[in-house]
Scaffold this active site. Structure first.
Site, PDB file in Angstrom:
ATOM      1  N   SER A 181       0.841  -1.200   0.000  1.00 50.69           N
ATOM      2  CA  SER A 181       0.000   0.000   0.000  1.00 50.69           C
ATOM      3  C   SER A 181       0.881   1.256   0.000  1.00 50.69           C
ATOM      4  O   SER A 181       1.703   1.431  -0.889  1.00 50.69           O
ATOM      5  CB  SER A 181      -0.949  -0.041   1.206  1.00 50.69           C
ATOM      6  N   ASP A 219      -9.680  -4.361  -5.510  1.00 51.80           N
ATOM      7  CA  ASP A 219      -9.127  -3.412  -4.537  1.00 51.80           C
ATOM      8  C   ASP A 219      -9.761  -2.043  -4.777  1.00 51.80           C
ATOM      9  O   ASP A 219      -9.604  -1.455  -5.850  1.00 51.80           O
ATOM     10  CB  ASP A 219      -7.605  -3.336  -4.709  1.00 51.80           C
ATOM     11  N   HIS A 245      -8.150  -5.009  -1.015  1.00 52.73           N
ATOM     12  CA  HIS A 245      -6.931  -4.419  -0.464  1.00 52.73           C
ATOM     13  C   HIS A 245      -6.431  -5.204   0.747  1.00 52.73           C
ATOM     14  O   HIS A 245      -5.225  -5.328   0.956  1.00 52.73           O
ATOM     15  CB  HIS A 245      -7.213  -2.962  -0.061  1.00 52.73           C
TER      16      HIS A 245
END
Length: 433
Positions: A241, A342, A374
């Protein structure tokens, strides 16, 4: 700095928190005290010497051992309390910057439910994080308050181990090294050392500080990991991320410095591959998306030092610069992993970055996991245990040139399930990410 350790008993009781200059080793009584230096190669700057203190003495009194265990347990409880306090503070900091409104009240409630559903797994991981002898917490790599990293060491210490330097995510606001504990423990089970690098978050620092910290952490690992049993010739860089973005910025900046002949403390050639998990690499494409999801434009601009810095901290955009594009030839193989479902950072972020890398001749592979969100790839799937596509893909790359390791992988037992399937499915439904 901790006081000198005089006996093997004291060595066993020492805190896990340490600097590289405090690493101690107990060897046979016939040996004498010695000092070993960990030097960088290829003319790179050398880190501080590592002091190895030895003693032929050993504890024989059972009461002393009992006191040692009590003191160690008390220290671990203190560390756990301090870590919990820090994590709570990070959470409230995030809320303060995001503001309190209907949207964030609902997200907070969803996050609370999400955490409660996964709590059976979190508690097991937390226990191992604080009390496992395989975890070396808060090794100092720099002079800033957050310049610490956690090391996850395999039980098996025969031979030099491959190493993963992991930069955790957290929206550039609540990133923390302990977020990588599940990954670190599971990779350590496959004889892979993991170094989870902490870094300054906003508002303690902005994006340039985060990239600087990450680069310094990578440098520490490249130059010192052999003291912990790691192979300096088999180091892999990974980010998740926001951490994938920070790590990519650090890697590209390092390549650019090298191409210009600037002074450096580590080389891009020391990194065998880069793994980018669910990352965003073009700030221009992310600012509006994050604004709609609650990371408001004003906050995002403050984190990224204004829109005028977007190009500097957008690896995808920087590759269009002829100087940077030329430096990209020095990059290691790059693997980008992303879930097709995601919504926090759409998978298009990895697709367009892969295209930009291919355009400048870099070696890149994009792997999309159908239907994964995610958090599926980084939390739910690892907590589920058993077969995990992402985990298998990462391990297969790291062990690709090691036939013995591949043979062990094929015989490895299924990973332990940490959370019941029903709770995992419910968590996926309520996840605010």
């Amino acid at each position: 700095m901790h006081p000198p350790l005089e006996t093997q008993q004291a060595e066993r009781c020492r805190p896990m928190t340490s600097t590289v200059s405090e690493i101690e080793e107990v060897i046979t009584p016939e040996d004498s005290e010695r000092t070993t230096f960990l030097n960088g190669s290829n003319g790179l700057s050398s880190p501080e010497p590592v002091r190895r203190r030895v003693s032929g003495k050993s504890p024989v009194d059972g009461g002393s051992r009992r006191i040692c265990r009590q003191q160690s347990f008390g220290r671990d409880i203190g560390h756990a309390a301090a870590e919990t306090y820090l994590i709570t503070g990070l959470s409230f900091k995030l809320l303060r910057y995001l503001g309190v409104g209907y949207r964030w009240i609902m997200k907070l409630l969803a996050l609370t439910c999400y955490a409660m559903l996964l709590m059976p797994g979190f508690l097991q991981v937390a226990y191992l994080y604080f009390f496992s002898s395989q975890v070396r917490r808060s090794v100092v790599y720099g002079d800033q308050p957050r310049n610490r990293l956690d090391l996850y060491l395999p039980k098996n210490n025969d031979g030099m181990k491959p190493v993963v330097v992991f930069v955790t995510g957290g929206a550039w606001i609540i990133g923390y090294k302990a977020w990588g504990s599940l990954l670190g423990m599971q990779l350590a089970e496959r004889d892979i050392i993991v170094a989870c690098v902490d870094y300054r978050n906003f508002p303690q620092g902005t994006i340039s500080d985060m990239v600087t910290d990450a680069s310094q952490g990578i440098s520490f690992v490249c130059n010192n990991i052999s003291a912990f049993g790691g192979d300096p010739n088999r180091i892999y860089l990974m980010g998740q991320s926001a951490g994938a973005h920070i790590a990519a910025c650090a890697l590209l900046e390092q390549a650019t410095k090298e191409s210009k002949g600037e002074s450096i403390s580590w080389r891009v050639s020391q990194i065998k591959a880069y793994f980018g998990l669910s990352g965003g690499y073009n700030l221009y494409n992310l600012v509006d998306h994050f604004h709609k999801r609650g990371l408001y434009r004003s906050i995002f601009l403050s984190i990224m030092e204004g829109e005028e810095s977007f190009e500097k901290f957008s690896p995808e955009v920087r590759l269009k610069d002829p100087i940077v594009g030329k430096a990209a030839s020095m990059l290691p193989p790059i693997m980008l992993f992303h879930g097709s479902s995601d919504y926090s950072i759409p998978c298009d972020a990895s697709k367009t970055f892969a295209d930009a890398l291919q355009a400048v001749g870099a070696k890149v592979e994009l792997i999309l996991y159908s239907g994964k969100t995610h958090t599926d790839l980084f939390l739910q799937d690892p907590l589920r245990g058993g077969k995990d596509e992402l985990f298998d893909d990462i391990v297969s790359v790291i062990h690709a040139e090691d036939d013995d390791a591949l043979a062990k992988d094929s015989l490895a037992p299924p990973r332990k399930r940490l959370v019941p399937e029903l709770l995992l499915k419910l968590a996926r439904e309520v996840s605010p990410f």
